[in-house]
Design an enzyme around this catalytic site. Structure first.
Site, PDB file in Angstrom:
ATOM      1  CG  ASP A  84      40.015  41.307  29.414  1.00 33.98           C
ATOM      2  OD1 ASP A  84      41.022  41.502  30.122  1.00 33.98           O
ATOM      3  OD2 ASP A  84      38.865  41.197  29.877  1.00 33.98           O
TER       4      ASP A  84
ATOM      5  CB  THR B 281      32.437  51.396  41.305  1.00 38.99           C
ATOM      6  OG1 THR B 281      33.875  51.413  41.148  1.00 38.99           O
ATOM      7  CG2 THR B 281      32.077  50.696  42.601  1.00 38.99           C
TER       8      THR B 281
ATOM      9  CG  ASP C 243      38.579  44.583  28.865  1.00 39.20           C
ATOM     10  OD1 ASP C 243      39.759  44.852  28.507  1.00 39.20           O
ATOM     11  OD2 ASP C 243      38.190  44.689  30.042  1.00 39.20           O
TER      12      ASP C 243
ATOM     13  NE  ARG D 271      36.027  50.946  33.080  1.00 40.36           N
ATOM     14  CZ  ARG D 271      34.965  51.110  32.295  1.00 40.36           C
ATOM     15  NH1 ARG D 271      34.511  52.311  32.016  1.00 40.36           N
ATOM     16  NH2 ARG D 271      34.328  50.082  31.787  1.00 40.36           N
TER      17      ARG D 271
HETATM   18  C1  PRP Z   1      40.268  50.511  30.352  1.00 40.96           C
HETATM   19  C2  PRP Z   1      40.925  51.406  29.352  1.00 40.96           C
HETATM   20  C3  PRP Z   1      41.001  52.722  30.061  1.00 40.96           C
HETATM   21  C4  PRP Z   1      39.738  52.704  30.872  1.00 40.96           C
HETATM   22  C5  PRP Z   1      38.720  53.566  30.183  1.00 40.96           C
HETATM   23  O1  PRP Z   1      41.164  50.062  31.269  1.00 40.96           O
HETATM   24  O2  PRP Z   1      42.180  50.945  28.924  1.00 40.96           O
HETATM   25  O3  PRP Z   1      42.130  52.845  30.912  1.00 40.96           O
HETATM   26  O4  PRP Z   1      39.273  51.356  30.916  1.00 40.96           O
HETATM   27  O5  PRP Z   1      37.577  53.695  30.934  1.00 40.96           O
HETATM   28  P1  PRP Z   1      37.187  55.055  31.654  1.00 40.96           P
HETATM   29  O6  PRP Z   1      37.306  56.131  30.624  1.00 40.96           O
HETATM   30  O7  PRP Z   1      35.755  54.800  32.064  1.00 40.96           O
HETATM   31  O8  PRP Z   1      38.067  55.265  32.832  1.00 40.96           O
HETATM   32  P2  PRP Z   1      40.841  49.017  32.457  1.00 40.96           P
HETATM   33  O9  PRP Z   1      40.773  49.751  33.755  1.00 40.96           O
HETATM   34  O10 PRP Z   1      39.676  48.183  32.078  1.00 40.96           O
HETATM   35  O11 PRP Z   1      42.125  48.154  32.564  1.00 40.96           O
HETATM   36  P3  PRP Z   1      43.037  47.427  31.488  1.00 40.96           P
HETATM   37  O12 PRP Z   1      43.899  48.499  30.921  1.00 40.96           O
HETATM   38  O13 PRP Z   1      43.776  46.444  32.313  1.00 40.96           O
HETATM   39  O14 PRP Z   1      42.171  46.780  30.462  1.00 40.96           O
HETATM   40  N1  URA Z   2      37.578  49.798  28.658  1.00 41.58           N
HETATM   41  C1  URA Z   2      37.530  48.954  27.608  1.00 41.58           C
HETATM   42  O1  URA Z   2      38.484  48.188  27.373  1.00 41.58           O
HETATM   43  N2  URA Z   2      36.424  48.953  26.843  1.00 41.58           N
HETATM   44  C2  URA Z   2      35.383  49.770  27.059  1.00 41.58           C
HETATM   45  O2  URA Z   2      34.397  49.731  26.301  1.00 41.58           O
HETATM   46  C3  URA Z   2      35.451  50.643  28.160  1.00 41.58           C
HETATM   47  C4  URA Z   2      36.569  50.645  28.942  1.00 41.58           C
END
Ligand code: PRP
Ligand code: URA
Length: 224
Positions: free
Chosen positions: A218, A121, A215, A117
Site C-alpha cells: 500500500d 484470515t 503495509d 493474503r
Molecule cells: C504481503 C507481503 C507478503 C505477505 C507477507 O502481501 O508482500 O507477500 O503479505 O505475509 P505472510 O508472511 O503472513 O504471508 P499482501 O498479501 O498483503 O499483498 P500485497 O503484496 O498486495 O501487499
Molecule cells: N504484509 C505487509 O505489507 N506488512 C506486514 O506487516 C505484514 C504483511
C-alpha cells in the site's frame, strides 16, 4: 552465524543472512518505518535498501574462476558468475523489488507469482503464476519485502518446487522478517537461503509485523 537481538537465542540460523547493520542502512530503515514518510520518499529509500539486498543476494550465487587480460597486457585471475538466474517477485509488493534486480542483472528473466493474503484470515491465496519454461535449470531470486507468518513465501516456494526448481538454488530476498516467519519457512524448506535487511520481534493480532512499517504494498504503490 549472525547475531540478531530479535531472534530467540540471539543468533540467526546459518542460512539466514542479515545485511550489515551499518549507520547507512539503519537510517534508511528508519525512513521507511516512519509513518510520516511520504510515498515518494518511501519509494526512494525502499529502492536503496532493495539495491543493497540484491547486491548481497548475488553473493550467494556460484562463481567460476576466469582469467582475463587487463589493458596493461597482464593477466588477471578473476571470477565470473556461473549458471543462469531468474527473478520471481511475489505480486504485488514483490514487484517493487524487480527494478533493483534489473539494475544489477541486465536482461534477467522474470517469473511472476500472484499471492494475496486474505485480509480476514491472513491466509495466503494463490491466483496466478507464470515462470520461464527452463526455470528448473536456474538459480531463483525470490522477491518479497515482507516475511510475516511465512504463508505467502511457503506457497510461492511450493510453486517453484513443483516446476522443478532446486530448493538449494532459491535465495529469498526480503526487507523485513520476524522469527516466526523465518522458522515457518525454514521448517518446510531447510535448504532455502534468506537475505533480509532487518528482523522485528513479532506480529500483532492482525498478523502485521511490529513495530514494522505497515503495509509495504500500500505504501509503495499508493493504495490503501
Ligand atoms: C504481503 C507481503 C507478503 C505477505 C507477507 O502481501 O508482500 O507477500 O503479505 O505475509 P505472510 O508472511 O503472513 O504471508 P499482501 O498479501 O498483503 O499483498 P500485497 O503484496 O498486495 O501487499
Ligand atoms: N504484509 C505487509 O505489507 N506488512 C506486514 O506487516 C505484514 C504483511
Amino acid at each position: 552465524m549472525t547475531a540478531c537481538a530479535n531472534y530467540p537465542g540471539g543468533e540467526l540460523p546459518t542460512n539466514v543472512h542479515l545485511l550489515a547493520q551499518t549507520p547507512q542502512l539503519r537510517a534508511l530503515m528508519t525512513m521507511i518505518r516512519d509513518t510520516n514518510t511520504n510515498r515518494n520518499d518511501f519509494i526512494f529509500y525502499s529502492d536503496r535498501i532493495i539495491r543493497l539486498l540484491v547486491e548481497e543476494g548475488l553473493n550467494y550465487l556460484p562463481l567460476v574462476e576466469q582469467q582475463i587480460e587487463t589493458p596493461t597486457g597482464l593477466p588477471y585471475h578473476g571470477v565470473a558468475f556461473q549458471g543462469k538466474i531468474c527473478g520471481v517477485p511475489i505480486i504485488r509488493a514483490g514487484e517493487a523489488m524487480e527494478k533493483g534486480l534489473r539494475e544489477c542483472c541486465k536482461g534477467v528473466r522474470i517469473g511472476k507469482i500472484l499471492i494475496q493474503r486474505n485480509e480476514e484470515t491472513a491466509q495466503p491465496e494463490l491466483y496466478y503464476s507464470k515462470l520461464p519454461s527452463d526455470i528448473a535449470e536456474r538459480y531463483v531470486l525470490l522477491l518479497d519485502p515482507m516475511l510475516a507468518t511465512g504463508g505467502s513465501a511457503i506457497k510461492a516456494i511450493e510453486v517453484l518446487l513443483e516446476t522443478g526448481v532446486h530448493e538449494d538454488r532459491i535465495v529469498f530476498l526480503n526487507l523485513l522478517a520476524v522469527p516466526d516467519g523465518i522458522d515457518a519457512v525454514l521448517a518446510r524448506f531447510p535448504k532455502l537461503r534468506i537475505v533480509t535487511a532487518d528482523v522485528d520481534p513479532g506480529l500483532n493480532e492482525k498478523k502485521f509485523i511490529v513495530p514494522g512499517l505497515g503495509d509495504f504494498g500500500d505504501r509503495y504503490f499508493g493504495s490503501s
